[in-house]
Design an enzyme around this catalytic site. Structure first.
Site, PDB file in Angstrom:
ATOM      1  N   GLU A 227       0.878  -1.165   0.000  1.00 39.82           N
ATOM      2  CA  GLU A 227       0.000   0.000   0.000  1.00 39.82           C
ATOM      3  C   GLU A 227       0.911   1.208   0.000  1.00 39.82           C
ATOM      4  OE1 GLU A 227      -1.486   3.223   0.753  1.00 39.82           O
ATOM      5  OE2 GLU A 227      -1.791   2.555   2.820  1.00 39.82           O
ATOM      6  N   CYS A 261      -2.407   8.703   2.964  1.00 44.29           N
ATOM      7  CA  CYS A 261      -2.341   8.286   1.558  1.00 44.29           C
ATOM      8  C   CYS A 261      -3.638   8.614   0.832  1.00 44.29           C
ATOM      9  CB  CYS A 261      -2.044   6.793   1.466  1.00 44.29           C
ATOM     10  SG  CYS A 261      -0.467   6.318   2.182  1.00 44.29           S
TER      11      CYS A 261
END
Length: 454
Positions: A227, A261
């Site tokens: 990720e 993010c």
């Protein structure tokens, strides 16, 4: 030392810890292998997971203060993270049916077939600093349900949070070796990934770190989940309440000081709304209360470190040098890693900043003529983590959402993270999924069993 916690609000040293020795790494690896070979029952694992969830609720204030001091998250956001983590541990503990075998039909010689979900063995998790508890939970909880021992290498700046989680895992009744924290160097992590006892690695972090882990895992034929970064678009085409949508945009950009993010980073706004949106966005960002994450009412704390602040300001200054216009977004002259929330306009898609991730409280705003141009602008990015669509025209919003290159798309909301919802991206934002039912599959042996039909 790599494991060094510094208060980003003051620049003062909190604590430092020595790196693990190679002998300690070997003990951790062997303990994980032993735990895998003598795996406690599912019922025992679930009981321990519930105890971990209870620990997060009981120690919420302590947990929140720890990360407020280590990485600058305002206390209400830090407490919210602790509550979400408790929900994640409980969500998986409540769902042993995720491990149920799946019966399959086969017409081959009267046989029956099923697919079983089995653990594969010890896993290494390389964790970031921006959500110190949440990132660990979404890796560890589904894998401990499945029966994969986890070895956690946390960010050096959040060692206090890492050790608190280890303390709660130890107190939960988890068998030794199922959950371990290591203060490993990068070289030691690479050797761990290559060790045949390790069956997988999950990393949340930068593109550079992800590429390094993927390269090592590829050579070792070790499964991995990555990720990585994101530059999520926030598309606004029409509205019946501009003030509400601007407030949502400010929250989407400045939560966790913009260090998420899935923060909205590129605001793609219909040209008919652009001027009014920018005016309100600039005013709203300037009005945010900046201060110590330990103070009541603070909306934006410091960035996580001096290095993070310097990198963001460098990116913003480079954009201005290329012709962009900046409102706010400058260093605050005080000890600590302080940066004003800011807005960049006049950014064109040939500027370097358009293709970068701004990991801090600075928004890019660009106008577009129509839905097709909005989709083109949104997809013109190396990243593909999340995307957000706001439009009073529901049909057009659905049309835009269908065409976005992202692992997660939200219509009328931003940054939704729930235990039951899979999380992950495409393109240079990584691969694999965490959370939801899908997370149990990433490091499972989906073993096929066939036998004569009864």
């Amino acid at each position: 030392m790599a494991y060094r916690s510094v208060d980003p609000a003051t620049g003062e040293l909190i604590a430092e810890h020595a790196d693990a020795t190679d002998a300690e790494i070997e003990r951790v690896l062997q303990a994980a292998a032993d735990a895998s070979a003598a795996l406690p029952s599912l019922e025992e694992r679930i009981a321990a997971m519930r105890a971990i969830a209870a620990g997060f609720r009981e120690r919420e204030a302590e947990l929140a203060e720890t990360i407020a001091r280590e990485m600058g998250k305002p206390l209400p956001q830090a407490a919210g993270e602790a509550r979400l983590v408790a929900d994640i541990w409980d969500w998986y503990a409540d769902r042993p049916e995720l491990l149920a075998s799946r019966e399959m039909e086969t017409g081959w010689r009267g046989r029956s077939a099923r697919v079983e979900l089995r653990p594969t063995g010890p896993l290494v998790g390389v964790m970031p600093w921006n959500f110190p508890y949440y990132q660990v939970a979404r890796f560890a909880a589904p894998n401990l349900l499945l029966g994969n021992p986890v070895i956690i290498k946390h960010a050096g700046s959040c060692t206090g949070a890492a050790l608190l989680m280890q303390e709660m895992a130890d107190a939960s009744g988890l068998a030794p070796g199922l959950y371990q924290t290591v203060l490993a160097t990068n070289g030691q992590i690479a050797r761990m990934i290559e060790d045949p006892r390790v069956q997988g690695v999950s990393l949340t972090g930068s593109e550079r770190a992800g590429a390094a882990v993927a390269e090592t895992a590829g050579r070792a034929l070790t499964r991995c989940v990555l990720e990585l970064g994101g530059s999520d678009p926030f598309i606004l085409m029409s509205t019946d309440d501009l003030e509400r949508d601007v407030a949502t945009a400010i929250a989407a950009r400045t939560r966790n000081c913009g260090q998420a993010c899935t923060s909205a980073k590129r605001f793609i706004v219909h040209e008919s709304l652009y001027d009014a949106f920018v005016e309100r966005l600039v005013a709203g960002m300037a009005a945010l209360r900046i201060g110590s994450p330990l103070e009541e009412g603070v909306e934006v704390g410091p960035m996580s470190s001096e290095a993070a602040a310097a990198e963001l300001v460098g990116q913003v200054e480079a954009a201005v040098a290329e012709g962009a216009t900046l409102a706010g977004g400058r260093r605050i002259d005080r000890p600590g890693a302080w940066v004003e929330p800011g807005v960049l306009t006049g950014v064109t898609r040939d500027m370097a900043v358009w293709h970068q991730e701004l990991f801090g409280p600075v928004a890019i705003v660009v106008p577009v003529r129509d839905a097709a141009e909005a989709v083109e602008a949104a997809n013109d990015s190396p990243f593909g983590l999340g995307a957000n669509v706001f439009d009073a025209d529901a049909e057009r919003a659905a049309w835009i959402a269908e065409r976005l290159e992202a692992g997660m798309v939200s219509i009328g909301a931003f940054g939704i993270s729930r235990p039951e919802l899979p999380f992950g991206g495409v393109k240079r934002s990584g691969f694999g999924r965490e959370l939801g039912p899908d997370a149990v599959l990433e490091f499972a042996n989906r073993r096929l069993v066939t036998q004569p039909a009864a």
